[in-house]
Design a protein around this motif. Structure first.
Motif: not given
Length: 95
Positions: A62-63, A74-79, A81-87, A89-95
């Motif tokens: 899921n993340y 891949v371009d994560l912005n398509q599928s 949602v970024k839920i955390f970014d501190n420069g 580390v990033e955490i993305w949730k599958i939409s």
């Protein structure tokens, strides 16, 4: 899940399950992890967004958690949602 998964600190600090962590320990315990390692490779190295999304869904992921410099191809912005970014580390949730 992220591209360098040889530590279990995400699980230890978040109390959440992770898809692949601490390869040394799971190898010592005799767990079969080759399929998960291959899935991780596809998720982070494939340039086909549909393949990545399908692999994540079929794996029950899921993340995505990863250091910024090891971002998937891949371009994560398509599928996702970024839920955390501190420069760092990033955490993305599958939409």
């Amino acid at each position: 899940i992220w591209a360098w998964s040889d530590t279990s600190y995400v699980t230890a600090f978040s109390y959440r399950r992770s898809y692949l962590a601490d390869l040394e320990q799971i190898s010592i315990m005799g767990y079969q992890y080759a399929d998960r390692l291959e899935n991780q490779k596809i998720i982070f190295e494939s340039t086909n967004e549909n393949e990545v999304v399908q692999k994540l869904h079929s794996s029950g992921i899921n993340y995505l958690y990863f250091p910024t410099q090891l971002k998937p191809m891949v371009d994560l912005n398509q599928s996702f949602v970024k839920i955390f970014d501190n420069g760092m580390v990033e955490i993305w949730k599958i939409s």
